[in-house]
Design a protein around this motif. Sequence first.
Motif, PDB file in Angstrom:
ATOM      1  N   THR A 164      24.216  51.045  43.573  1.00 47.81           N
ATOM      2  CA  THR A 164      25.097  50.659  43.879  1.00 47.81           C
ATOM      3  C   THR A 164      26.596  51.009  43.597  1.00 47.81           C
ATOM      4  N   LEU A 165      26.021  52.904  43.164  1.00 47.89           N
ATOM      5  CA  LEU A 165      26.923  53.384  42.975  1.00 47.89           C
ATOM      6  C   LEU A 165      26.874  54.326  44.442  1.00 47.89           C
ATOM      7  N   ALA A 168      29.481  52.095  46.817  1.00 44.00           N
ATOM      8  CA  ALA A 168      30.706  51.953  45.680  1.00 44.00           C
ATOM      9  C   ALA A 168      31.465  53.236  46.231  1.00 44.00           C
ATOM     10  N   SER A 206      35.037  51.643  48.337  1.00 42.71           N
ATOM     11  CA  SER A 206      35.523  52.311  47.906  1.00 42.71           C
ATOM     12  C   SER A 206      37.128  52.616  49.070  1.00 42.71           C
ATOM     13  N   LEU A 251      40.850  48.088  46.152  1.00 44.61           N
ATOM     14  CA  LEU A 251      40.199  48.562  45.908  1.00 44.61           C
ATOM     15  C   LEU A 251      39.577  48.080  44.286  1.00 44.61           C
ATOM     16  N   LEU A 252      40.818  47.639  43.516  1.00 44.28           N
ATOM     17  CA  LEU A 252      40.422  46.839  42.365  1.00 44.28           C
ATOM     18  C   LEU A 252      39.162  45.649  42.747  1.00 44.28           C
ATOM     19  N   ALA A 307      36.665  45.438  45.072  1.00 42.46           N
ATOM     20  CA  ALA A 307      35.239  46.088  45.125  1.00 42.46           C
ATOM     21  C   ALA A 307      34.920  47.018  43.883  1.00 42.46           C
ATOM     22  N   TRP A 308      35.709  47.379  43.384  1.00 43.92           N
ATOM     23  CA  TRP A 308      35.210  47.650  41.798  1.00 43.92           C
ATOM     24  C   TRP A 308      34.854  46.637  40.486  1.00 43.92           C
ATOM     25  N   ILE A 327      31.843  46.011  41.836  1.00 42.14           N
ATOM     26  CA  ILE A 327      30.470  46.192  41.483  1.00 42.14           C
ATOM     27  C   ILE A 327      29.951  46.523  40.462  1.00 42.14           C
ATOM     28  N   VAL A 328      31.097  46.247  39.039  1.00 40.60           N
ATOM     29  CA  VAL A 328      31.101  45.647  38.029  1.00 40.60           C
ATOM     30  C   VAL A 328      30.317  44.129  36.868  1.00 40.60           C
ATOM     31  N   ASN A 352      26.313  44.759  38.245  1.00 36.44           N
ATOM     32  CA  ASN A 352      25.582  45.685  37.826  1.00 36.44           C
ATOM     33  C   ASN A 352      25.524  44.766  36.390  1.00 36.44           C
TER      34      ASN A 352
END
Length: 121
Positions: free
Chosen positions: A78-79, A82, A86, A98-99, A101-102, A105-106, A109
Amino acid sequence: MDAHGQELKKELGAALDARRELGPEYEAALVDSFVEKVDTQVRRRLAEERLSAARGGGSPQAPAEGNFGERFGFAIVTLVLAIPLSAIAAAQAHLSGLLVAWAGIVGVNFIHASKSLRRRD
């Protein structure tokens, strides 16, 4: 960085270069291809670790510890993903993309971690 990490770094660079040359219409195919390569590397590495542990080259994992290799591999994947996600999100929708997408991702996880903890109990 080990040989596997160097190989993935080269693959990511090649995917980003290809994206610049081919344009945004090929982004999905390039990301899918890179994800497959990362997945293959993670699976190969986990298989090597299991084989090493089975041969006595490493300490076998205790059942109470859960599957650390799976959790670690998932976090690494995932990192690594990212970075292009991103870049794509920021290029397409700036800060809001971007927000989102993150947040995804968070969220992924968090869900994976909570499932791992439930399996462990």
